[in-house]
Every structure is written in structure tokens, then in C-alpha cells.
Design a protein around this motif. Sequence first.
Motif, PDB file in Angstrom:
ATOM      1  N   GLY A 157       0.801  -1.222   0.000  1.00 13.89           N
ATOM      2  CA  GLY A 157       0.000   0.000   0.000  1.00 13.89           C
ATOM      3  C   GLY A 157       0.831   1.269   0.000  1.00 13.89           C
TER       4      GLY A 157
ATOM      5  N   ASN B 101       1.517   1.905  -3.465  1.00 17.36           N
ATOM      6  CA  ASN B 101       0.305   2.371  -4.142  1.00 17.36           C
ATOM      7  C   ASN B 101       0.070   3.859  -3.903  1.00 17.36           C
ATOM      8  OD1 ASN B 101      -0.233  -0.216  -5.055  1.00 17.36           O
ATOM      9  ND2 ASN B 101      -1.570  -0.715  -3.339  1.00 17.36           N
TER      10      ASN B 101
ATOM     11  N   PHE C 250      -3.758   0.465   5.571  1.00 16.79           N
ATOM     12  CA  PHE C 250      -4.216   1.557   4.722  1.00 16.79           C
ATOM     13  C   PHE C 250      -4.759   2.717   5.549  1.00 16.79           C
ATOM     14  CE2 PHE C 250      -4.954  -2.412   2.195  1.00 16.79           C
ATOM     15  CZ  PHE C 250      -3.858  -2.243   1.371  1.00 16.79           C
TER      16      PHE C 250
END
Length: 397
Positions: free
Chosen positions: A232, A235, A351
Motif C-alpha cells: 500500500g 500504491n 491503509f
Amino acid sequence: MVRSTTTAVPTERARVAVATAFVVNGFAFASWISRVPAARDALALSSAELGLLLLCIAVGSVVALPLTGPLVHRIGPARGVLAGTVVAAAGLLLLALGLGTGRVLAAGAGLALVGVGVGSWDVAMNIEGAAVEQRLGRVLMPRLHAGFSLGTVAGALLGAGAAALAFPLAAQLAVTAVLAVTALAVATRSFLPADPAAGEEHRGGSGVGRAWREPRTLLVGVLTLAFAFTEGSANDWLAVALVDGHGIAESTAAVGFAVFVAAMTAVRLVGGALLDRWGRVAVLRVGGVTAVLGLLLFVTAPALPVALAGAVLWGAGAALGFPVGMSAAADDPARAAARVSVVSSISYTAFLAGPPLIGFVAEATGVLQALLVVLVVLAVGLLAAGATRPLRPVEVG
């Protein structure tokens, strides 16, 4: 033999259908995340403010995840995936409105809805994937997550092309929302038939509360959290790090993110063979070390080719943590929904905490140095790798 032939066709159709759910999920996610720098510029945000904006999607997911297991237990994975897709699409449209009008609150609310939808969609498709994997009797989850990665590659390339053509991000998100709902409305019709006993089982509860008290499930969750944080962080911040830390143009940074995802995809495609040969624990430990080396190379790279090489190792090392965690959580089909829900809830904390943590550290040290936080989280998670060993048949039964 007749029974085997009869059940093979719907199982194969279900495999293709759930693979479609993974691909579209990745595509929808990456079409947004690959253009985070454009969103930051459109809303005139600092690194810390961008971290808070990215936090919205995680908040939505974390709020939805504890409820998703019981919901999917009641309505089934097909309806769970479709409902999550519709909510995520609504969030993308609201996000597009916020970006088009420069309203940060609207963009944040849209991202929160995206988080609710994607979180529900994610749990439901992993439950369906685990069920198909059990029905087929062979390792499938890494390939399904490779499908997610292929979707993110496509979404990232779309983002790169849109950025190069100066195509408005708001319009891109609106198109993505429509495509996602259309694709999943068709695909979910071929999911495995609902278990006739599900209604009876529901009367006794979904088992989520019990799963939260299982040490193995919690350790699998910690392991999956660490790899989710490792994945993440790329990302959310890889494209920004290439722009701000390495001085790369936005369109090239989007390609850099696509390189990271392509490396993940390649490893996931061969992940089944690796796991069959070496086992879950050894593969996860080697992957963790590879991710560490890649991240260090990315952060310290003196030139773009070296940074991209680091991104390849980073992506390859992070590739199998999440799918292996989902498979481990679903080792017992009778308790898969509850355990996948719990492991997803724990892992999505990455996240929730990741974007603001890295954003605030980046405000003080720069985004490249802030990414070193990932090393600490990954080291802790790898201590729990042993929990992913498959359950013995006596335990599953």
C-alpha cells in the motif's frame, strides 16, 4: 464421474467470474491511485494534507470490513461483490465532482465511499476466490491476486496515458465507475451457487466474534497487515516519490508505478508453483527480504533506472503476502467468511495508518526517507510468517 463433470462447468465459470472481479477491482483502484499527483495539484495539497486525504479511503474500508463478513455470510459473495462495486462507483463519481470543483471535503467523502465499497468488494471476492480454490483443489489465490495486479497495470497505464494527454482526472474516474459496475453486474451472475445451508448457519451467527479470539487468525492478520503496508505504501506514495524525490515527470512516474505492479503480477502468476515447492513460510520470508532490498534501492537510487530496479524488487517481494494471508485465513471452508473478514480488517489497518504516517514523516524528512518506515512494519510482520502454515486435516475437519 457424472457428478464431477456436472460440477466442473459452473466451477470453471466461477473461476473466470471471480478473476474478473479481481481484475476490475485493481483497474478501478489504479486508475485513481496512479494519478494521485494530479489530484494533489488540483486540490493544492501539501504532503501532510495529501496523507489525510488518502486516509479517507482507508477509514471507509476499515469501517466497512468488520461488517462485511457477516453481510457476505447472509447475502452471499455475488451480491456482496456487486453491492461493493456500486458503492465504490458512487464514491468515484463524488471524488470526480470534488476534484472538478476543487472541493476537498467532497473529494474526501468520495474517497471514504470508495473505501467502503472497495473494502466490501475485496472481502467478498476473496471469500469467493477461496471457495473456488477449495472446489478446484489447487492453489488459486496468487493467480487471482495476479489478476488484481494485471488490473492495476491496466489502470496505471490508463492513468499514464491520460496524464500524458492532459485528460481530466474527473472524467477518467467517471468512465471507470461506469465500466466497473457494468463488468461486475455481468460477472457476478457466474459465481458459485449460494450454499443452501447458509441460512441455517446464519442463525447460529457468522463466527466473526470467535475468529477475533483465535491466535492463529490474529497472527495471520499481522502478517497480512505488514505486506499490505509494504504494498500500500507503494500504491499511495511511489508515484509521488518519483515526482518529488527523484524529480521525474508525472507521466513517467505513472509508468514507474506500473513497473512496480508488473513485478508483483509476474511473481503472483508463478506464485502457485513457488508455494507448492517451497511452502508458505519460506516463500514469505524470502519475499520480505526481497522487498526490503528493493525499497532501500528505490530510496537511495542515484538515477531513474536504479529506482525502477528497486521498484521491481519491492513489488516482487511484496507480491505474495496478501494472497497467502487470505488463503491461510480460508484453510477451513466452514469458517472462511469469518476469518477472511477478520484478517482483512486487521490488514486494512495498514491503509488506515500508512498514508498519514508516511505523509507526516515526509513533511519533516522528505517522501523518500519517509518510506523507510515500511522496513520496520515489514520486519515485525515477518515474525508472524509461521502462522500461515496450512491447517492439518484434523483441524480443518
